[in-house]
Write a protein that holds these residues in place. Structure first.
Motif, PDB file in Angstrom:
ATOM      1  N   ASP A  93       0.801  -1.233   0.000  1.00  0.00           N
ATOM      2  CA  ASP A  93       0.000   0.000   0.000  1.00  0.00           C
ATOM      3  C   ASP A  93       0.829   1.276   0.000  1.00  0.00           C
ATOM      4  OD1 ASP A  93      -2.381  -1.415   0.057  1.00  0.00           O
ATOM      5  OD2 ASP A  93      -2.390  -1.554   2.248  1.00  0.00           O
ATOM      6  N   ASP A  94       2.157   1.163  -0.043  1.00  0.00           N
ATOM      7  CA  ASP A  94       2.992   2.352   0.042  1.00  0.00           C
ATOM      8  C   ASP A  94       3.039   3.094  -1.289  1.00  0.00           C
ATOM      9  OD1 ASP A  94       3.550   1.759   2.646  1.00  0.00           O
ATOM     10  OD2 ASP A  94       5.464   0.766   2.215  1.00  0.00           O
ATOM     11  N   ARG A  95       2.916   4.408  -1.230  1.00  0.00           N
ATOM     12  CA  ARG A  95       3.118   5.300  -2.378  1.00  0.00           C
ATOM     13  C   ARG A  95       2.314   4.842  -3.597  1.00  0.00           C
ATOM     14  NH1 ARG A  95       7.174   8.910  -2.114  1.00  0.00           N
ATOM     15  NH2 ARG A  95       7.692   8.741  -4.321  1.00  0.00           N
ATOM     16  N   ARG A  96       1.051   4.562  -3.367  1.00  0.00           N
ATOM     17  CA  ARG A  96       0.178   4.182  -4.475  1.00  0.00           C
ATOM     18  C   ARG A  96      -0.105   5.390  -5.369  1.00  0.00           C
ATOM     19  NH1 ARG A  96      -5.162   2.432  -2.198  1.00  0.00           N
ATOM     20  NH2 ARG A  96      -4.743   4.321  -1.016  1.00  0.00           N
ATOM     21  N   VAL A  97      -0.281   5.110  -6.654  1.00  0.00           N
ATOM     22  CA  VAL A  97      -0.726   6.129  -7.600  1.00  0.00           C
ATOM     23  C   VAL A  97      -2.036   5.640  -8.199  1.00  0.00           C
ATOM     24  CG1 VAL A  97      -0.176   7.475  -9.647  1.00  0.00           C
ATOM     25  CG2 VAL A  97       1.663   6.730  -8.124  1.00  0.00           C
ATOM     26  N   LEU A  98      -3.080   6.449  -8.077  1.00  0.00           N
ATOM     27  CA  LEU A  98      -4.419   6.058  -8.519  1.00  0.00           C
ATOM     28  C   LEU A  98      -4.917   7.007  -9.599  1.00  0.00           C
ATOM     29  CD1 LEU A  98      -5.982   5.387  -5.006  1.00  0.00           C
ATOM     30  CD2 LEU A  98      -5.116   3.680  -6.598  1.00  0.00           C
ATOM     31  N   ALA A  99      -5.624   6.457 -10.575  1.00  0.00           N
ATOM     32  CA  ALA A  99      -6.279   7.281 -11.580  1.00  0.00           C
ATOM     33  C   ALA A  99      -7.589   7.794 -11.010  1.00  0.00           C
ATOM     34  CB  ALA A  99      -6.535   6.474 -12.849  1.00  0.00           C
ATOM     35  N   LEU A 100      -7.737   9.111 -11.000  1.00  0.00           N
ATOM     36  CA  LEU A 100      -8.955   9.728 -10.481  1.00  0.00           C
ATOM     37  C   LEU A 100      -9.929   9.849 -11.648  1.00  0.00           C
ATOM     38  CD1 LEU A 100     -10.103  10.958  -7.887  1.00  0.00           C
ATOM     39  CD2 LEU A 100      -9.129  13.146  -8.571  1.00  0.00           C
ATOM     40  N   GLU A 101     -10.882   8.935 -11.724  1.00  0.00           N
ATOM     41  CA  GLU A 101     -11.763   8.885 -12.883  1.00  0.00           C
ATOM     42  C   GLU A 101     -13.235   8.762 -12.526  1.00  0.00           C
ATOM     43  OE1 GLU A 101      -9.983   5.769 -15.070  1.00  0.00           O
ATOM     44  OE2 GLU A 101      -9.905   4.403 -13.362  1.00  0.00           O
ATOM     45  N   GLU A 102     -13.538   8.932 -11.264  1.00  0.00           N
ATOM     46  CA  GLU A 102     -14.936   8.979 -10.845  1.00  0.00           C
ATOM     47  C   GLU A 102     -15.001   9.610  -9.459  1.00  0.00           C
ATOM     48  OE1 GLU A 102     -16.388   5.025 -10.698  1.00  0.00           O
ATOM     49  OE2 GLU A 102     -15.017   4.387  -9.134  1.00  0.00           O
ATOM     50  N   ALA A 103     -16.111  10.230  -9.172  1.00  0.00           N
ATOM     51  CA  ALA A 103     -16.314  10.818  -7.851  1.00  0.00           C
ATOM     52  C   ALA A 103     -17.141   9.865  -7.007  1.00  0.00           C
ATOM     53  CB  ALA A 103     -17.028  12.170  -7.976  1.00  0.00           C
ATOM     54  N   CYS A 104     -16.890   9.893  -5.710  1.00  0.00           N
ATOM     55  CA  CYS A 104     -17.698   9.060  -4.825  1.00  0.00           C
ATOM     56  C   CYS A 104     -19.145   9.564  -4.842  1.00  0.00           C
ATOM     57  CB  CYS A 104     -17.131   9.076  -3.414  1.00  0.00           C
ATOM     58  SG  CYS A 104     -16.971  10.710  -2.686  1.00  0.00           S
ATOM     59  N   ALA A 105     -20.059   8.687  -4.526  1.00  0.00           N
ATOM     60  CA  ALA A 105     -21.479   9.020  -4.584  1.00  0.00           C
ATOM     61  C   ALA A 105     -21.814  10.183  -3.651  1.00  0.00           C
ATOM     62  CB  ALA A 105     -22.307   7.794  -4.213  1.00  0.00           C
ATOM     63  N   VAL A 106     -22.788  10.976  -4.066  1.00  0.00           N
ATOM     64  CA  VAL A 106     -23.237  12.095  -3.239  1.00  0.00           C
ATOM     65  C   VAL A 106     -23.998  11.551  -2.030  1.00  0.00           C
ATOM     66  CG1 VAL A 106     -24.654  14.169  -3.168  1.00  0.00           C
ATOM     67  CG2 VAL A 106     -23.422  13.561  -5.260  1.00  0.00           C
ATOM     68  N   PRO A 107     -23.576  11.919  -0.822  1.00  0.00           N
ATOM     69  CA  PRO A 107     -24.311  11.411   0.356  1.00  0.00           C
ATOM     70  C   PRO A 107     -25.745  11.920   0.345  1.00  0.00           C
ATOM     71  CG  PRO A 107     -22.194  12.419   0.970  1.00  0.00           C
ATOM     72  CD  PRO A 107     -22.445  12.770  -0.458  1.00  0.00           C
ATOM     73  N   SER A 108     -26.653  11.056   0.716  1.00  0.00           N
ATOM     74  CA  SER A 108     -28.051  11.481   0.803  1.00  0.00           C
ATOM     75  C   SER A 108     -28.236  12.356   2.029  1.00  0.00           C
ATOM     76  CB  SER A 108     -28.968  10.262   0.890  1.00  0.00           C
ATOM     77  OG  SER A 108     -28.646   9.481   2.033  1.00  0.00           O
ATOM     78  N   ARG A 109     -29.220  13.245   1.969  1.00  0.00           N
ATOM     79  CA  ARG A 109     -29.486  14.164   3.080  1.00  0.00           C
ATOM     80  C   ARG A 109     -30.871  13.882   3.650  1.00  0.00           C
ATOM     81  NH1 ARG A 109     -27.066  20.202   1.705  1.00  0.00           N
ATOM     82  NH2 ARG A 109     -24.870  19.564   1.833  1.00  0.00           N
ATOM     83  N   ALA A 110     -30.924  13.973   4.952  1.00  0.00           N
ATOM     84  CA  ALA A 110     -32.219  13.789   5.613  1.00  0.00           C
ATOM     85  C   ALA A 110     -33.187  14.879   5.152  1.00  0.00           C
ATOM     86  CB  ALA A 110     -32.045  13.850   7.129  1.00  0.00           C
ATOM     87  N   ARG A 111     -34.416  14.513   4.998  1.00  0.00           N
ATOM     88  CA  ARG A 111     -35.417  15.480   4.536  1.00  0.00           C
ATOM     89  C   ARG A 111     -35.596  16.629   5.511  1.00  0.00           C
ATOM     90  NH1 ARG A 111     -40.726  12.268   3.215  1.00  0.00           N
ATOM     91  NH2 ARG A 111     -41.390  14.393   2.623  1.00  0.00           N
ATOM     92  N   ASP A 112     -35.288  16.388   6.799  1.00  0.00           N
ATOM     93  CA  ASP A 112     -35.432  17.459   7.792  1.00  0.00           C
ATOM     94  C   ASP A 112     -34.080  18.070   8.153  1.00  0.00           C
ATOM     95  OD1 ASP A 112     -34.365  15.303   9.081  1.00  0.00           O
ATOM     96  OD2 ASP A 112     -35.701  15.401  10.831  1.00  0.00           O
ATOM     97  N   GLY A 113     -33.071  17.910   7.264  1.00  0.00           N
ATOM     98  CA  GLY A 113     -31.757  18.501   7.522  1.00  0.00           C
ATOM     99  C   GLY A 113     -31.828  20.019   7.561  1.00  0.00           C
ATOM    100  N   HIS A 114     -30.884  20.629   8.283  1.00  0.00           N
ATOM    101  CA  HIS A 114     -30.850  22.099   8.359  1.00  0.00           C
ATOM    102  C   HIS A 114     -29.429  22.576   8.107  1.00  0.00           C
ATOM    103  CE1 HIS A 114     -29.008  21.945  12.383  1.00  0.00           C
ATOM    104  NE2 HIS A 114     -29.882  20.967  12.641  1.00  0.00           N
ATOM    105  N   LYS A 115     -29.288  23.877   7.883  1.00  0.00           N
ATOM    106  CA  LYS A 115     -28.008  24.439   7.452  1.00  0.00           C
ATOM    107  C   LYS A 115     -26.887  24.199   8.453  1.00  0.00           C
ATOM    108  CE  LYS A 115     -29.399  28.953   9.282  1.00  0.00           C
ATOM    109  NZ  LYS A 115     -29.798  30.337   8.929  1.00  0.00           N
ATOM    110  N   GLY A 116     -27.219  24.077   9.716  1.00  0.00           N
ATOM    111  CA  GLY A 116     -26.183  23.856  10.715  1.00  0.00           C
ATOM    112  C   GLY A 116     -25.513  22.497  10.606  1.00  0.00           C
TER     113      GLY A 116
END
Length: 512
Positions: free
Chosen positions: A228-251
């Motif tokens: 696992d040392d000094r790995r080089v990875l191709a960045l070719e996708e973004a991780c999924a967008v976390p879902s938000r609770a329907r009652d979430g607030h700005k804080g």
């Protein structure tokens, strides 16, 4: 994200595969050749076969040449019209390559050894199997290889399409650095795992379309053999967008503070703030000079605003931020250095960009401050230089930057014990522990003033919402490039894309 390999790592995997499985190494050559043969055949079949040859292979002395000999034999057996130009007809090849050369000849395959014979020959495809990963930019090209590359170039000019075997000859597999004689391929067929030189700049510009052909090595095998040392990875996708609770607030969604916007440069701060908001941050806070406040207030009415402190004072007039970015259009006023010195020791994600980096480059003890931050176990600071800013920070690394962008970014990341985002084509993200990512999204539409400000705002907006600064940086870099790709598709042109267009495309990029 997939792991990228150096030439040495590929050699380790090839050797260990035979040791662990008991299977001969020539099996891997046959698998690689089979993948290349299938790719060539599929292309020949969709084109008119009016040329004298379907494919002419140019083969070197190593295993890359062996792949070429094996593929030529396979295509010959399927009825395709092939020939091999043997770059080293009088040299003994590597053992597996020598076997494949001998078999091809025994089966009656055509071999060309004189360049004069190639004059006026026509081939739909020419295959560059001269060096592959065996090329090392520290060693000069042989005269025979130089002549072969010149012949390949002539055939390309006459209409042949160039297929590179694993990596174009003349491109260093570890660095992407390319010698002037390197011929740009239309297609590169690479085996097992992509090589760093096919993904980083400038090698990525020589590779054309890259097709990955699997061979008998699982991800688990690769990771076990290489660690696992000094790995080089191709960045070719973004991780999924976390879902938000329907009652979430700005804080619940973080507080981003952006600091900068000297007189005449408020636009940079506005771009960063808008981009950060698109990342879903709960609070957008901006600290700028008095003269820029009206512009920022008009452009971002939802932001909380404050002026930069005067003299030796500090300000507590805004809610406690959960991520801070400094330097966006900040200029070089004395308050910038004071603010940077104040922020670096804080237990909060800190992103330093643009004029912040220029000020950092001239600060006494700057690297000691950054290393002390890391030594305390705080999240690593994020530095986002373009090449000019990079050289102001570490002028001693100018040759390294020119020859090897990956190692240049790692050098600064190690020296500063910070995350480094070395911007440009195939942006490199280097972590303090030696791991790195090479981004594969984006286009030349980003080559405009303000694009970097958008990226900084995105990093800050994501960092304010997550405990992982590494995740925030990698996700922002990929989405930034993806939004530029979406914008260029929408406008049918990369030229017309502006930073504002990139911001407007972020919503589509997030759900892409």
């Amino acid at each position: 994200m997939t792991r990228l390999l150096t030439r040495e790592q590929q050699q380790i995997l090839d050797r260990r595969f035979s040791e662990v499985t008991g299977l001969p190494s020539i099996l891997l050559m046959e698998q690689a050749a089979s993948g290349m043969s299938d790719a060539i055949a599929s292309r020949v079949n969709v084109h008119c076969r009016g040329n004298e040859y379907d494919a002419i292979f140019f083969t070197g002395a190593g295993n890359n040449g062996g792949d070429g000999w094996a593929s030529a034999r396979q295509l010959l057996a399927k009825g395709y019209r092939v020939a091999v130009f043997d770059v080293y007809p009088d040299r003994e090849l590597s053992p597996d390559a020598e076997i494949n050369r001998t078999v091809y000849k025994r089966l009656g395959g055509e071999v060309i050894t004189k360049k004069e014979v190639l004059l006026n020959k026509k081939a739909r495809f020419v295959v560059d199997a001269i060096y592959g990963t065996g090329f090392n930019v520290k060693r000069s090209l042989s005269d025979s290889a130089r002549e072969a590359l010149s012949l390949l170039a002539s055939l390309k000019e006459s209409g042949s399409h160039v297929i590179a075997c694993d990596i174009p000859s003349g491109v260093d597999a570890n660095t992407g650095f390319a010698v002037p004689e390197t011929l740009t391929a239309d297609v590169t067929i690479t085996f097992g795992r992509r090589k760093i030189g096919n993904v980083t700049h400038p090698g990525c510009m020589m590779a054309g379309e890259v097709i990955l052909c699997p061979i008998s090595m699982t991800d688990e095998f690769v990771d076990e053999m290489l660690g696992d040392d000094r790995r080089v990875l191709a960045l070719e996708e973004a991780c999924a967008v976390p879902s938000r609770a329907r009652d979430g607030h700005k804080g619940q969604f973080g507080r981003m503070l952006l600091i900068g916007g000297a007189e005449g440069m408020a636009g940079a701060l506005i771009l960063a703030a808008r981009a950060g908001q698109k990342m879903g941050v709960g609070y957008t806070m901006v600290r700028t000079v008095e003269s820029s406040l009206p512009l920022v207030a008009a452009a971002i009415p939802s932001a909380l605003l404050s002026t930069v402190p005067e003299g030796e004072s500090t300000k507590k007039d805004l809610p406690e931020p959960s991520a801070i970015a400094i330097g966006i259009g900040a200029g070089k006023a004395p308050w910038v250095e004071k603010a940077i010195r104040h922020l670096i020791p804080l237990n909060i994600p800190v992103i330093i960009d643009a004029d912040g980096l220029n000020v950092l480059a001239g600060m006494a003890g700057a690297f000691e401050l950054l290393r002390a931050r890391a030594a305390k176990g705080l999240p690593p600071a994020v530095l986002t230089p373009h090449p000019g800013e990079f050289l102001r920070l570490v002028p001693e690394a100018s040759d390294l930057l020119r020859e090897d962008r990956l190692e240049a970014a790692r050098y600064l990341a190690d020296k500063a014990q910070s995350i480094v985002v070395l911007k440009g084509m195939a942006t490199v993200i280097a972590m303090p522990n030696g791991d790195a990512y090479i981004n594969r999204s984006g286009n030349v539409g980003l080559a405009k003033g303000g694009s970097g400000d958008v990226l900084t705002g995105m990093i800050a907006g994501l960092a304010a919402q997550t405990d992982s600064i590494e995740s925030a940086v990698t996700r922002a870099v990929y989405l930034h490039g993806l939004a530029a790709d979406i914008a260029s598709d929408n406008f049918l042109s990369e030229i017309v894309v502006t930073p504002e267009d990139v911001i407007n495309a972020l919503g589509e990029a997030i759900i892409y």
